[in-house]
Design a protein around this motif. Structure first.
Motif, short mmCIF file in Angstrom:
data_model
loop_
_atom_site.label_atom_id
_atom_site.label_comp_id
_atom_site.label_asym_id
_atom_site.label_seq_id
_atom_site.Cartn_x
_atom_site.Cartn_y
_atom_site.Cartn_z
N LEU A 68 22.93 35.65 35.33
CA LEU A 68 22.81 35.74 33.87
C LEU A 68 22.90 34.35 33.24
O LEU A 68 22.08 34.01 32.37
CB LEU A 68 23.90 36.65 33.30
CG LEU A 68 23.97 36.73 31.77
CD1 LEU A 68 22.74 37.43 31.22
CD2 LEU A 68 25.23 37.45 31.34
N ILE A 69 23.85 33.56 33.68
CA ILE A 69 24.01 32.21 33.14
C ILE A 69 22.78 31.36 33.45
O ILE A 69 22.29 30.61 32.59
CB ILE A 69 25.31 31.57 33.65
CG1 ILE A 69 26.52 32.32 33.08
CG2 ILE A 69 25.37 30.09 33.31
CD1 ILE A 69 27.84 31.97 33.72
N ARG A 70 22.25 31.49 34.65
CA ARG A 70 21.03 30.76 35.01
C ARG A 70 19.88 31.13 34.07
O ARG A 70 19.18 30.26 33.54
CB ARG A 70 20.65 31.07 36.47
CG ARG A 70 19.40 30.35 36.94
CD ARG A 70 18.87 30.89 38.27
NE ARG A 70 18.54 32.31 38.15
CZ ARG A 70 19.07 33.28 38.87
NH1 ARG A 70 19.96 33.04 39.80
NH2 ARG A 70 18.72 34.53 38.68
N LEU A 75 16.51 29.93 29.19
CA LEU A 75 16.02 30.24 27.85
C LEU A 75 16.42 29.16 26.84
O LEU A 75 15.68 28.91 25.88
CB LEU A 75 16.52 31.61 27.39
CG LEU A 75 15.92 32.82 28.09
CD1 LEU A 75 16.56 34.10 27.56
CD2 LEU A 75 14.41 32.86 27.94
N LEU A 76 17.54 28.52 27.07
CA LEU A 76 17.99 27.47 26.15
C LEU A 76 17.10 26.23 26.20
O LEU A 76 17.16 25.39 25.29
CB LEU A 76 19.45 27.09 26.45
CG LEU A 76 20.48 28.16 26.13
CD1 LEU A 76 21.88 27.71 26.54
CD2 LEU A 76 20.44 28.55 24.66
N THR A 77 16.27 26.12 27.22
CA THR A 77 15.33 25.00 27.30
C THR A 77 13.97 25.34 26.67
O THR A 77 13.12 24.47 26.55
CB THR A 77 15.11 24.56 28.76
OG1 THR A 77 14.43 25.60 29.47
CG2 THR A 77 16.43 24.22 29.43
N ASP A 95 32.75 30.65 31.91
CA ASP A 95 31.49 30.02 32.30
C ASP A 95 30.37 30.22 31.27
O ASP A 95 29.34 29.56 31.37
CB ASP A 95 31.01 30.56 33.65
CG ASP A 95 31.87 30.10 34.80
OD1 ASP A 95 32.61 29.11 34.65
OD2 ASP A 95 31.82 30.76 35.86
N ILE A 96 30.56 31.11 30.32
CA ILE A 96 29.49 31.38 29.36
C ILE A 96 29.91 31.15 27.91
O ILE A 96 29.06 30.96 27.04
CB ILE A 96 28.95 32.82 29.56
CG1 ILE A 96 27.56 32.98 28.94
CG2 ILE A 96 29.91 33.84 29.03
CD1 ILE A 96 26.85 34.26 29.35
#
Length: 184
Positions: A68-70, A75-77, A95-96
């Motif tokens: 999920l974090i990956r 998406l943040l890029t 972590d998030i």
């Protein structure tokens, strides 16, 4: 989206049956230039016995959220304005939490959430299966719901009444997003 600015990340949290997926889907469709991620689309490594996990202090960092974090970081890029994340833990996972701009808790009464779960998960089940599910909820599962109310709800940026219509909930969230974006 402004050049160099990351998307605004909105987390939708609630108890099981509280409306996370419905609100995430509708909010994602309402916002311009947005993508959604859904907790239930991942197979996470985490505690085997949720009630035992709750009884032992509910350490949210015991969940391996790597996939999920990956996907969120990817998406943040992208040239997005928003990422809407169906994620029951809000800020509770270390972590998030720093990737979240706004955590929304949909405060759905437990009886409504349980009725929704029964309708969603037990359509076509036998009466015995439904009675077993309700017995498990009374004996054990309710503690998991109360954990959410006692830890996730007070740690969220906004709490929205889960008895409102979906359209009303979306309007409340969008108003808060607009306020937060003006302040940042």
């Amino acid at each position: 989206m402004e050049k160099g600015k990351q998307p605004f990340v909105i987390v939708i949290a609630a108890v099981s049956g509280g409306g996370k997926t419905t609100i995430t889907t509708r909010l994602n469709a309402t916002l311009q230039n947005s993508k959604g991620l859904y907790f239930d689309e991942y197979d996470f490594d985490g505690p085997e016995d949720i009630i035992n996990w709750v009884d032992n202090g509910a350490n949210y960092d015991e969940w391996n959220l790597t996939p999920l974090i990956r996907d969120l970081k990817s998406l943040l890029t992208e040239s997005l304005d928003y990422v809407v994340l169906d994620f029951p833990f809000a800020y509770k996972h270390s972590d998030i939490k720093d990737l979240i701009d706004l955590a929304v808790f949909i405060d759905t009464p437990l009886d409504i959430a349980m009725a929704r779960r029964l309708i969603r998960d037990h359509h076509g089940s036998t009466a015995e299966d439904i009675i077993a599910e309700m017995s498990n909820y009374i004996l054990h599962g309710r503690r998991g719901y109360l954990e959410m109310l006692n830890s996730i709800k007070p740690d969220s940026d906004i709490i929205v009444d889960g008895t409102l219509t979906v359209a009303e909930i979306i309007n409340v969230i969008i108003e808060k997003i607009d306020t937060n974006r003006l302040l940042s």
